[in-house]
Design a protein around this motif. Sequence first.
Motif, mmCIF file in Angstrom:
data_model
loop_
_atom_site.group_PDB
_atom_site.id
_atom_site.type_symbol
_atom_site.label_atom_id
_atom_site.label_comp_id
_atom_site.label_asym_id
_atom_site.label_seq_id
_atom_site.Cartn_x
_atom_site.Cartn_y
_atom_site.Cartn_z
ATOM 1 N N MET A 204 0.500 -1.632 -0.072
ATOM 2 C CA MET A 204 -0.213 -0.244 -0.030
ATOM 3 C C MET A 204 0.878 1.709 0.252
ATOM 4 N N GLN A 205 1.893 1.108 0.502
ATOM 5 C CA GLN A 205 2.919 2.103 0.842
ATOM 6 C C GLN A 205 3.643 2.783 -0.963
ATOM 7 N N ALA A 206 3.422 1.628 -1.806
ATOM 8 C CA ALA A 206 4.196 1.901 -2.975
ATOM 9 C C ALA A 206 2.948 2.243 -4.139
ATOM 10 N N LEU A 207 1.663 1.263 -3.519
ATOM 11 C CA LEU A 207 0.814 1.973 -4.162
ATOM 12 C C LEU A 207 0.259 3.677 -3.516
ATOM 13 N N GLU A 208 0.978 4.111 -3.082
ATOM 14 C CA GLU A 208 0.073 5.004 -2.915
ATOM 15 C C GLU A 208 1.592 6.629 -3.541
ATOM 16 N N ILE A 209 2.194 6.433 -4.051
ATOM 17 C CA ILE A 209 3.280 6.613 -4.166
ATOM 18 C C ILE A 209 2.917 6.498 -6.265
ATOM 19 N N LEU A 210 2.359 5.481 -6.969
ATOM 20 C CA LEU A 210 1.619 5.450 -7.713
ATOM 21 C C LEU A 210 0.751 6.970 -7.758
ATOM 22 N N TYR A 211 -0.126 6.442 -6.663
ATOM 23 C CA TYR A 211 -1.766 7.409 -7.040
ATOM 24 C C TYR A 211 -0.864 8.801 -6.116
ATOM 25 N N LEU A 235 26.517 -4.568 -14.008
ATOM 26 C CA LEU A 235 28.624 -4.295 -14.942
ATOM 27 C C LEU A 235 28.811 -5.382 -15.304
ATOM 28 N N THR A 236 29.682 -6.353 -14.527
ATOM 29 C CA THR A 236 29.844 -7.867 -15.490
ATOM 30 C C THR A 236 28.524 -8.554 -15.026
ATOM 31 N N SER A 237 28.189 -7.779 -14.156
ATOM 32 C CA SER A 237 26.583 -8.727 -13.699
ATOM 33 C C SER A 237 26.089 -8.424 -13.189
ATOM 34 N N GLN A 238 24.466 -8.175 -12.571
ATOM 35 C CA GLN A 238 23.623 -7.950 -12.388
ATOM 36 C C GLN A 238 23.345 -7.285 -10.640
ATOM 37 N N VAL A 239 23.248 -6.219 -10.110
ATOM 38 C CA VAL A 239 22.501 -5.957 -9.178
ATOM 39 C C VAL A 239 20.789 -6.211 -8.863
ATOM 40 N N LEU A 240 20.005 -6.941 -8.269
ATOM 41 C CA LEU A 240 18.768 -6.524 -8.485
ATOM 42 C C LEU A 240 18.364 -6.523 -7.107
ATOM 43 N N ALA A 241 16.944 -5.460 -7.326
ATOM 44 C CA ALA A 241 16.610 -5.148 -6.433
ATOM 45 C C ALA A 241 14.890 -5.296 -5.955
ATOM 46 N N PRO A 242 14.489 -5.828 -4.596
ATOM 47 C CA PRO A 242 12.867 -5.902 -4.879
ATOM 48 C C PRO A 242 12.148 -4.420 -5.608
ATOM 49 N N THR A 243 11.043 -5.107 -6.371
ATOM 50 C CA THR A 243 10.430 -4.130 -7.156
ATOM 51 C C THR A 243 8.899 -4.269 -7.219
ATOM 52 N N TRP A 244 8.133 -4.308 -6.656
ATOM 53 C CA TRP A 244 6.319 -4.489 -6.964
ATOM 54 C C TRP A 244 5.717 -3.351 -7.888
ATOM 55 N N TYR A 245 5.185 -5.073 -8.886
ATOM 56 C CA TYR A 245 4.779 -4.455 -9.797
ATOM 57 C C TYR A 245 3.293 -5.015 -9.074
ATOM 58 N N PHE A 246 2.248 -3.532 -10.611
ATOM 59 C CA PHE A 246 0.963 -3.744 -10.275
ATOM 60 C C PHE A 246 0.348 -3.894 -11.825
ATOM 61 N N GLY A 250 -6.424 -4.311 -15.738
ATOM 62 C CA GLY A 250 -6.317 -5.667 -16.235
ATOM 63 C C GLY A 250 -5.474 -5.327 -18.176
ATOM 64 N N GLU A 251 -4.625 -4.586 -17.538
ATOM 65 C CA GLU A 251 -3.441 -3.680 -18.896
ATOM 66 C C GLU A 251 -2.814 -3.465 -18.541
ATOM 67 N N GLU A 252 -2.324 -2.250 -17.958
ATOM 68 C CA GLU A 252 -1.581 -1.105 -17.287
ATOM 69 C C GLU A 252 -0.863 -1.964 -16.533
ATOM 70 N N ASN A 253 0.503 -1.662 -16.576
ATOM 71 C CA ASN A 253 1.169 -2.321 -15.898
ATOM 72 C C ASN A 253 2.465 -1.112 -15.282
ATOM 73 N N TYR A 254 2.388 -1.338 -13.622
ATOM 74 C CA TYR A 254 3.307 -0.183 -13.064
ATOM 75 C C TYR A 254 4.231 -0.879 -11.951
ATOM 76 N N PHE A 255 5.671 -0.244 -11.986
ATOM 77 C CA PHE A 255 6.038 -1.314 -11.076
ATOM 78 C C PHE A 255 7.184 0.149 -9.919
ATOM 79 N N VAL A 256 7.372 0.063 -8.780
ATOM 80 C CA VAL A 256 7.905 0.510 -8.422
ATOM 81 C C VAL A 256 8.538 -0.086 -7.160
ATOM 82 N N ASN A 257 10.342 1.105 -7.305
ATOM 83 C CA ASN A 257 11.210 0.281 -5.951
ATOM 84 C C ASN A 257 10.830 -0.014 -5.084
ATOM 85 N N ALA A 258 10.759 -1.250 -4.317
ATOM 86 C CA ALA A 258 10.114 -1.285 -2.887
ATOM 87 C C ALA A 258 11.507 -0.695 -2.161
ATOM 88 N N THR A 259 12.601 -0.960 -2.451
ATOM 89 C CA THR A 259 13.546 -0.200 -1.855
ATOM 90 C C THR A 259 12.800 1.342 -0.390
#
Length: 275
Positions: A204-211, A235-246, A250-259
């Motif tokens: 809900m905190q991530a959703l509030e950022i979108l709102y 870099l030579t490898s990838q560092v991946l961070a937690p991310t919220w997907y909304f 039924g068709e629109e996709n949004y993503f918020v960095n969960a950190t």
Amino acid sequence: MDWSRIKNIFIIAFLILDIFLLFWLKEKQDSENFPLMTEATFEEKLEAADIVVENLPTDVGKNQFLINATAKKFSEEELNLLTMKNQDVEVKDENQQVVEKDGIEIISRLEKPIQLNFEVTSDNMKPILESTVLYGDQYRFWNYNEDKRQIIYYQTYKDFTLYNNKSGRITFYLNEKNEITSYVQTMFNTEFDAYGEQEILQPMQALEILYSNSMIKQGSTVNNIELGYYTLVQLTSQVLAPTWYFQVNGEENYFVNATEEGSIIEMDDPKTITE
């Protein structure tokens, strides 16, 4: 008549009246327990905007790790397994040069196309995924683009999807007869290195950022909310961070960095598709 005196009397009378009204209003508020005006909560704002939130996750931990991932190199033995399945296979290295083995990108052409005479869903595609590609159980269905005639899968980590990542993706290509004729596969080594545990935003905190950024419109329905991973540093490898997907309407996709940064990721921008 002494107008100056009359004016002073009026001024004093109005002051007394104002003081009386203030005391009366205070007593009325106390007696009826009038609530003080407070800012509406986020949930109240959603209700007022007629925004419905479905499938809100309730079992997400407060802390998650960053993960480090490196590209898998497919061995000669693995490529031979595909050849035995009647596939014409070539593999490319990091520089997109065709090599005989230890490449990171498989390009396969099926000698016998696979007819799709059913609705393209995760469940319906599962037998084809498992019988056609290597390590199909480590990928999750993402979407079917009818216009481009492509079916996309992304690799997973502990059941978290690695969003929009070319280095962990399967793309099936269909012809005009609705047959799968070829596919391209990339993959991360499954020995992911988890580190840097940190507290994450709750859904809900991530959703509030979108709102707050006017991404969720009045009358919308948030159909799906999932936690996955997106590349933070490459870099030579990838560092991946937690991310919220909304998924919205039924068709629109949004993503918020969960950190704690909580930034919105513009996934539809080709620049955000990680190599």
